[in-house]
Design a protein around this motif. Structure first.
Motif, PDB file in Angstrom:
ATOM      1  N   ILE A 117      48.157  42.286  36.612  1.00 21.78           N
ATOM      2  CA  ILE A 117      47.214  41.220  36.958  1.00 21.78           C
ATOM      3  C   ILE A 117      48.005  39.986  37.363  1.00 21.78           C
ATOM      4  O   ILE A 117      48.847  39.495  36.605  1.00 21.78           O
ATOM      5  CB  ILE A 117      46.288  40.869  35.784  1.00 21.78           C
ATOM      6  N   ALA A 118      47.774  39.490  38.572  1.00 16.01           N
ATOM      7  CA  ALA A 118      48.454  38.295  39.089  1.00 16.01           C
ATOM      8  C   ALA A 118      47.397  37.228  39.353  1.00 16.01           C
ATOM      9  O   ALA A 118      46.515  37.422  40.182  1.00 16.01           O
ATOM     10  CB  ALA A 118      49.237  38.623  40.361  1.00 16.01           C
ATOM     11  N   SER A 119      47.496  36.105  38.650  1.00 16.12           N
ATOM     12  CA  SER A 119      46.451  35.079  38.703  1.00 16.12           C
ATOM     13  C   SER A 119      46.913  33.841  39.460  1.00 16.12           C
ATOM     14  O   SER A 119      47.932  33.240  39.121  1.00 16.12           O
ATOM     15  CB  SER A 119      46.031  34.684  37.282  1.00 16.12           C
ATOM     16  N   TYR A 120      46.134  33.481  40.448  1.00 17.10           N
ATOM     17  CA  TYR A 120      46.323  32.243  41.203  1.00 17.10           C
ATOM     18  C   TYR A 120      45.412  31.181  40.607  1.00 17.10           C
ATOM     19  O   TYR A 120      44.225  31.399  40.421  1.00 17.10           O
ATOM     20  CB  TYR A 120      45.985  32.481  42.675  1.00 17.10           C
ATOM     21  N   ARG A 121      45.996  30.029  40.260  1.00 15.32           N
ATOM     22  CA  ARG A 121      45.280  28.930  39.611  1.00 15.32           C
ATOM     23  C   ARG A 121      44.523  29.423  38.364  1.00 15.32           C
ATOM     24  O   ARG A 121      43.292  29.350  38.290  1.00 15.32           O
ATOM     25  CB  ARG A 121      44.313  28.266  40.584  1.00 15.32           C
ATOM     26  N   PRO A 122      45.249  29.921  37.362  1.00 12.13           N
ATOM     27  CA  PRO A 122      44.578  30.417  36.155  1.00 12.13           C
ATOM     28  C   PRO A 122      43.842  29.327  35.390  1.00 12.13           C
ATOM     29  O   PRO A 122      43.038  29.643  34.500  1.00 12.13           O
ATOM     30  CB  PRO A 122      45.731  31.002  35.326  1.00 12.13           C
ATOM     31  N   ASP A 123      44.091  28.069  35.733  1.00 14.88           N
ATOM     32  CA  ASP A 123      43.411  26.959  35.071  1.00 14.88           C
ATOM     33  C   ASP A 123      41.953  26.821  35.509  1.00 14.88           C
ATOM     34  O   ASP A 123      41.156  26.177  34.816  1.00 14.88           O
ATOM     35  CB  ASP A 123      44.146  25.650  35.367  1.00 14.88           C
ATOM     36  N   SER A 125      38.138  27.816  36.143  1.00 13.23           N
ATOM     37  CA  SER A 125      37.168  28.725  35.532  1.00 13.23           C
ATOM     38  C   SER A 125      36.416  29.545  36.576  1.00 13.23           C
ATOM     39  O   SER A 125      35.989  30.673  36.297  1.00 13.23           O
ATOM     40  CB  SER A 125      36.167  27.936  34.678  1.00 13.23           C
ATOM     41  N   GLU A 126      36.225  28.983  37.777  1.00 15.50           N
ATOM     42  CA  GLU A 126      35.544  29.717  38.844  1.00 15.50           C
ATOM     43  C   GLU A 126      36.546  30.630  39.529  1.00 15.50           C
ATOM     44  O   GLU A 126      37.527  30.176  40.108  1.00 15.50           O
ATOM     45  CB  GLU A 126      34.934  28.743  39.850  1.00 15.50           C
ATOM     46  N   ARG A 127      36.285  31.971  39.482  1.00 17.33           N
ATOM     47  CA  ARG A 127      37.283  32.917  39.925  1.00 17.33           C
ATOM     48  C   ARG A 127      36.669  34.016  40.794  1.00 17.33           C
ATOM     49  O   ARG A 127      35.468  34.309  40.711  1.00 17.33           O
ATOM     50  CB  ARG A 127      37.999  33.564  38.723  1.00 17.33           C
ATOM     51  N   VAL A 128      37.534  34.607  41.616  1.00 13.66           N
ATOM     52  CA  VAL A 128      37.180  35.778  42.420  1.00 13.66           C
ATOM     53  C   VAL A 128      38.214  36.857  42.123  1.00 13.66           C
ATOM     54  O   VAL A 128      39.402  36.555  41.933  1.00 13.66           O
ATOM     55  CB  VAL A 128      37.157  35.448  43.934  1.00 13.66           C
ATOM     56  N   ALA A 178      44.016  27.702  48.315  1.00 14.82           N
ATOM     57  CA  ALA A 178      42.577  27.919  48.388  1.00 14.82           C
ATOM     58  C   ALA A 178      41.902  27.145  47.260  1.00 14.82           C
ATOM     59  O   ALA A 178      42.549  26.729  46.292  1.00 14.82           O
ATOM     60  CB  ALA A 178      42.258  29.406  48.283  1.00 14.82           C
ATOM     61  N   GLY A 179      40.602  26.976  47.357  1.00 15.23           N
ATOM     62  CA  GLY A 179      39.894  26.127  46.410  1.00 15.23           C
ATOM     63  C   GLY A 179      39.261  26.855  45.247  1.00 15.23           C
ATOM     64  O   GLY A 179      38.352  26.332  44.604  1.00 15.23           O
ATOM     65  N   ILE A 180      39.705  28.067  44.940  1.00 12.25           N
ATOM     66  CA  ILE A 180      39.122  28.826  43.845  1.00 12.25           C
ATOM     67  C   ILE A 180      40.211  29.637  43.166  1.00 12.25           C
ATOM     68  O   ILE A 180      41.232  29.961  43.783  1.00 12.25           O
ATOM     69  CB  ILE A 180      38.003  29.764  44.369  1.00 12.25           C
ATOM     70  N   GLY A 181      40.008  29.960  41.888  1.00 15.28           N
ATOM     71  CA  GLY A 181      40.944  30.828  41.191  1.00 15.28           C
ATOM     72  C   GLY A 181      40.778  32.262  41.663  1.00 15.28           C
ATOM     73  O   GLY A 181      39.661  32.726  41.916  1.00 15.28           O
ATOM     74  N   PRO A 218      39.531  43.499  29.314  1.00 11.10           N
ATOM     75  CA  PRO A 218      40.056  42.580  30.334  1.00 11.10           C
ATOM     76  C   PRO A 218      41.241  41.772  29.816  1.00 11.10           C
ATOM     77  O   PRO A 218      41.411  41.588  28.608  1.00 11.10           O
ATOM     78  CB  PRO A 218      38.854  41.678  30.647  1.00 11.10           C
ATOM     79  N   HIS A 219      42.067  41.304  30.768  1.00 12.60           N
ATOM     80  CA  HIS A 219      43.279  40.584  30.398  1.00 12.60           C
ATOM     81  C   HIS A 219      42.990  39.242  29.764  1.00 12.60           C
ATOM     82  O   HIS A 219      43.852  38.661  29.100  1.00 12.60           O
ATOM     83  CB  HIS A 219      44.155  40.396  31.638  1.00 12.60           C
ATOM     84  N   VAL A 220      41.789  38.721  29.962  1.00  8.67           N
ATOM     85  CA  VAL A 220      41.323  37.485  29.338  1.00  8.67           C
ATOM     86  C   VAL A 220      40.005  37.795  28.636  1.00  8.67           C
ATOM     87  O   VAL A 220      39.118  38.405  29.245  1.00  8.67           O
ATOM     88  CB  VAL A 220      41.120  36.365  30.379  1.00  8.67           C
ATOM     89  N   ALA A 221      39.894  37.401  27.385  1.00  8.05           N
ATOM     90  CA  ALA A 221      38.667  37.675  26.645  1.00  8.05           C
ATOM     91  C   ALA A 221      37.462  37.066  27.361  1.00  8.05           C
ATOM     92  O   ALA A 221      37.529  35.935  27.852  1.00  8.05           O
ATOM     93  CB  ALA A 221      38.776  37.120  25.222  1.00  8.05           C
ATOM     94  N   ASN A 222      36.388  37.831  27.444  1.00 13.40           N
ATOM     95  CA  ASN A 222      35.157  37.375  28.084  1.00 13.40           C
ATOM     96  C   ASN A 222      35.376  36.970  29.542  1.00 13.40           C
ATOM     97  O   ASN A 222      34.757  36.035  30.042  1.00 13.40           O
ATOM     98  CB  ASN A 222      34.545  36.203  27.310  1.00 13.40           C
ATOM     99  N   TYR A 223      36.270  37.689  30.205  1.00 15.64           N
ATOM    100  CA  TYR A 223      36.597  37.375  31.593  1.00 15.64           C
ATOM    101  C   TYR A 223      35.370  37.446  32.484  1.00 15.64           C
ATOM    102  O   TYR A 223      34.555  38.374  32.391  1.00 15.64           O
ATOM    103  CB  TYR A 223      37.662  38.346  32.121  1.00 15.64           C
ATOM    104  N   LYS A 224      35.242  36.457  33.346  1.00 14.10           N
ATOM    105  CA  LYS A 224      34.156  36.418  34.316  1.00 14.10           C
ATOM    106  C   LYS A 224      34.717  36.107  35.698  1.00 14.10           C
ATOM    107  O   LYS A 224      35.720  35.395  35.831  1.00 14.10           O
ATOM    108  CB  LYS A 224      33.114  35.350  33.939  1.00 14.10           C
ATOM    109  N   ALA A 225      34.073  36.613  36.706  1.00 14.31           N
ATOM    110  CA  ALA A 225      34.397  36.290  38.098  1.00 14.31           C
ATOM    111  C   ALA A 225      33.096  36.260  38.877  1.00 14.31           C
ATOM    112  O   ALA A 225      32.132  36.944  38.535  1.00 14.31           O
ATOM    113  CB  ALA A 225      35.360  37.318  38.697  1.00 14.31           C
TER     114      ALA A 225
END
Length: 343
Positions: A117-123, A125-128, A178-181, A218-225
């Protein structure tokens, strides 16, 4: 590669080495301007956004994965490629998490699996979610020559191409944000599904093992996208991407957004607004277990006798000779349009 809910094959469904400095010059030259296409976009109020996707770069990423050999489960090539993929994402500034687990294959084999899992802007909350599988099929069980049915598949298209597109997207994000995680997930153990020559009945759940695990853990608890996009076999020659059935069942709005983006960037002819088949793939557990609306960008060849997935699917011909930069460009530029349109 996948277990179709309908019959897999035969029947149409509704459904030289360059010096480094020279290579670098050629790569940068080819990526400097957005490639022009003869395909005219449909009339729309939307305009192209984001950087130019570089198909030459994605092609090289695909080639570099294949240089390890078939990335079949429990092999040295598999483990070395996993480290390479993770290091590539890290070089482009993404936060990398790896999930290591033992999974059970169709025949009881213990599979040492790694989801990357490679995360862009992990900070943010709004993610795709953008995902692809990275393992290789251990058996070319759909090859026209039965002598090859137990030969590992190189998986240039069926595996490496999706990861290659994601790596190029990550490289672009390093220079133009980009403007989203965004979370890029490389799922493992997708292609250990029951082979055609096996006496074991294929119940469908022997495929997509890595994504099944991630969806439940999921790699983050309660992960949402907001939504997910799966890339599978996105580099093949002559590919066209119809709207896959499960995608339309669970995420029709996402599919419409992606197909509209393809029109905007000039690749609408490769994304016809027509239904494809229902396919068991990594998007299934993302939809049903993780409850994230996710679509599958996967080719459909309705007139191919060898397979509706194309002539190289699960054959020894799934190699770099059959990877097409135009297909990589179409998918990559479409993804850029989608991601850079997010706010």
């Amino acid at each position: 590669m996948k277990n179709l809910f309908l019959q897999k094959v035969k029947t149409p469904k509704v459904i030289t080495f360059l010096p480094f400095y020279l290579f670098t010059f050629l790569l940068l030259s080819s990526c400097g301007l957005r490639q022009q296409t003869s395909v005219v976009a449909a009339e729309t109020t939307e305009e192209p956004v984001g950087p130019a996707f570089c198909a030459d770069s994605a092609y090289v990423f695909c080639e570099q994965q294949c240089a390890f050999g078939p990335r079949i489960m429990n092999s040295e090539a598999h483990d070395r490629c996993a480290s390479w993929i993770a290091n590539k994402f890290q070089r482009y500034g993404l936060t990398v998490t790896t999930q290591h687990t033992n999974l059970r294959g169709y025949d009881g084999t213990t599979l040492r699996a790694t989801n990357i899992i490679a995360s862009y802007r992990p900070d943010l909350s709004e993610r795709v979610l953008v995902c692809a599988h990275w393992d290789s099929r251990p058996w070319a069980d759909n090859d026209p020559d039965p002598a090859n049915h137990r030969t590992p598949v190189m998986a240039a298209n069926d595996g490496a191409s999706g990861v290659a597109v994601m790596l190029e997207l990550a490289r672009q994000l390093k220079s133009e944000s980009a403007g989203i995680g965004i979370d890029f997930i490389c799922f493992d153990a997708e292609d250990w599904g029951t082979p055609q020559w096996s006496d074991v009945a294929d119940a469908g759940n022997t495929w997509a093992l890595g994504s099944q695990y991630w969806a439940a853990n999921p790699h983050v608890a309660n992960y949402k996208a907001r939504y997910g996009i799966l890339l599978d076999m996105v580099g093949g020659q002559g590919a066209m991407f119809f709207k896959e059935g499960m995608s339309m069942q669970y995420a029709p709005d996402v599919a419409d957004r992606v197909w509209r983006a393809a029109q905007v960037v000039g690749f609408g002819s490769m994304f016809p607004n027509k239904p494809g088949s229902y396919i068991t793939d990594d998007h299934a557990p993302v939809n049903t277990i993780a409850k994230i609306p996710c679509i599958d960008i996967i080719p459909y060849y309705p007139h191919c006798d060898q397979s509706n997935f194309g002539p190289t699917w699960h054959t020894v011909s799934d190699d770099m000779q059959h990877i097409d930069r135009t297909t990589l460009q179409a998918v990559g530029q479409t993804l850029i349009q989608v991601l850079y349109s997010e706010k």
